[in-house]
Write a protein that holds these residues in place. Structure first.
Motif, mmCIF file in Angstrom:
data_model
loop_
_atom_site.group_PDB
_atom_site.id
_atom_site.type_symbol
_atom_site.label_atom_id
_atom_site.label_comp_id
_atom_site.label_asym_id
_atom_site.label_seq_id
_atom_site.Cartn_x
_atom_site.Cartn_y
_atom_site.Cartn_z
ATOM 1 N N PHE A 40 42.755 -49.387 24.945
ATOM 2 C CA PHE A 40 42.223 -49.772 23.406
ATOM 3 C C PHE A 40 41.648 -48.889 22.898
ATOM 4 O O PHE A 40 40.652 -48.467 23.440
ATOM 5 N N GLU A 41 42.125 -48.231 21.911
ATOM 6 C CA GLU A 41 40.987 -47.222 21.283
ATOM 7 C C GLU A 41 40.133 -47.856 20.242
ATOM 8 O O GLU A 41 40.617 -48.640 19.225
ATOM 9 N N LEU A 42 38.923 -47.534 20.371
ATOM 10 C CA LEU A 42 37.825 -48.137 19.401
ATOM 11 C C LEU A 42 37.746 -47.627 18.196
ATOM 12 O O LEU A 42 37.318 -48.341 17.227
ATOM 13 N N PRO A 46 36.648 -51.259 13.011
ATOM 14 C CA PRO A 46 35.430 -51.015 11.867
ATOM 15 C C PRO A 46 34.210 -51.708 12.413
ATOM 16 O O PRO A 46 34.010 -52.421 13.015
ATOM 17 N N PRO A 47 32.861 -51.254 11.884
ATOM 18 C CA PRO A 47 31.437 -51.761 12.299
ATOM 19 C C PRO A 47 31.554 -53.121 11.860
ATOM 20 O O PRO A 47 32.332 -53.505 10.848
ATOM 21 N N PHE A 48 30.812 -54.007 12.548
ATOM 22 C CA PHE A 48 30.563 -55.389 12.153
ATOM 23 C C PHE A 48 29.966 -55.493 10.846
ATOM 24 O O PHE A 48 29.122 -54.815 10.683
ATOM 25 N N GLU A 53 33.611 -61.256 7.718
ATOM 26 C CA GLU A 53 33.814 -61.904 8.968
ATOM 27 C C GLU A 53 35.088 -62.836 9.028
ATOM 28 O O GLU A 53 35.836 -62.756 9.985
ATOM 29 N N LYS A 54 35.155 -63.288 7.874
ATOM 30 C CA LYS A 54 36.485 -64.408 7.731
ATOM 31 C C LYS A 54 37.830 -63.672 7.567
ATOM 32 O O LYS A 54 38.904 -64.321 7.479
ATOM 33 N N LYS A 59 43.548 -55.315 13.294
ATOM 34 C CA LYS A 59 43.398 -54.795 14.841
ATOM 35 C C LYS A 59 42.206 -55.513 15.443
ATOM 36 O O LYS A 59 42.495 -55.670 16.518
ATOM 37 N N VAL A 60 41.447 -56.223 14.907
ATOM 38 C CA VAL A 60 40.208 -56.897 15.324
ATOM 39 C C VAL A 60 40.854 -58.174 15.796
ATOM 40 O O VAL A 60 40.582 -58.642 16.897
ATOM 41 N N ARG A 61 41.677 -58.751 14.791
ATOM 42 C CA ARG A 61 42.254 -60.122 15.364
ATOM 43 C C ARG A 61 43.318 -59.936 16.656
ATOM 44 O O ARG A 61 43.358 -60.568 17.298
#
Length: 66
Positions: A40-42, A46-48, A53-54, A59-61
């Motif tokens: 998995f390529e980080l 994106p930064p948090f 957040e919602k 890609k994060v999901r």
């Protein structure tokens, strides 16, 4: 039990010529037959940001195995 062991690998460095990233990619050939290694390529994460957040990036999901 015939289920393969699933391994998720990622290098903490985003540098293209990272030694850790190179080692990780070379490790694929060493994974036993009863296992799989997904890299998995980080750099696509994106930064948090709590404001978004919602409404997470796709890609994060995808990191959530549910």
């Amino acid at each position: 039990m015939n289920d393969k062991i699933k391994i998720l690998g990622f290098a903490g460095s985003l540098r293209k010529e990272s030694f850790n990233r190179a080692l990780l990619h070379n490790t694929v050939s060493l994974v036993p037959d009863n296992s799989t290694l997904e890299i998995f390529e980080l750099d696509v994460i994106p930064p948090f940001n709590q404001d978004t957040e919602k409404d997470m990036y796709e890609k994060v999901r995808g990191l959530n195995p549910k």
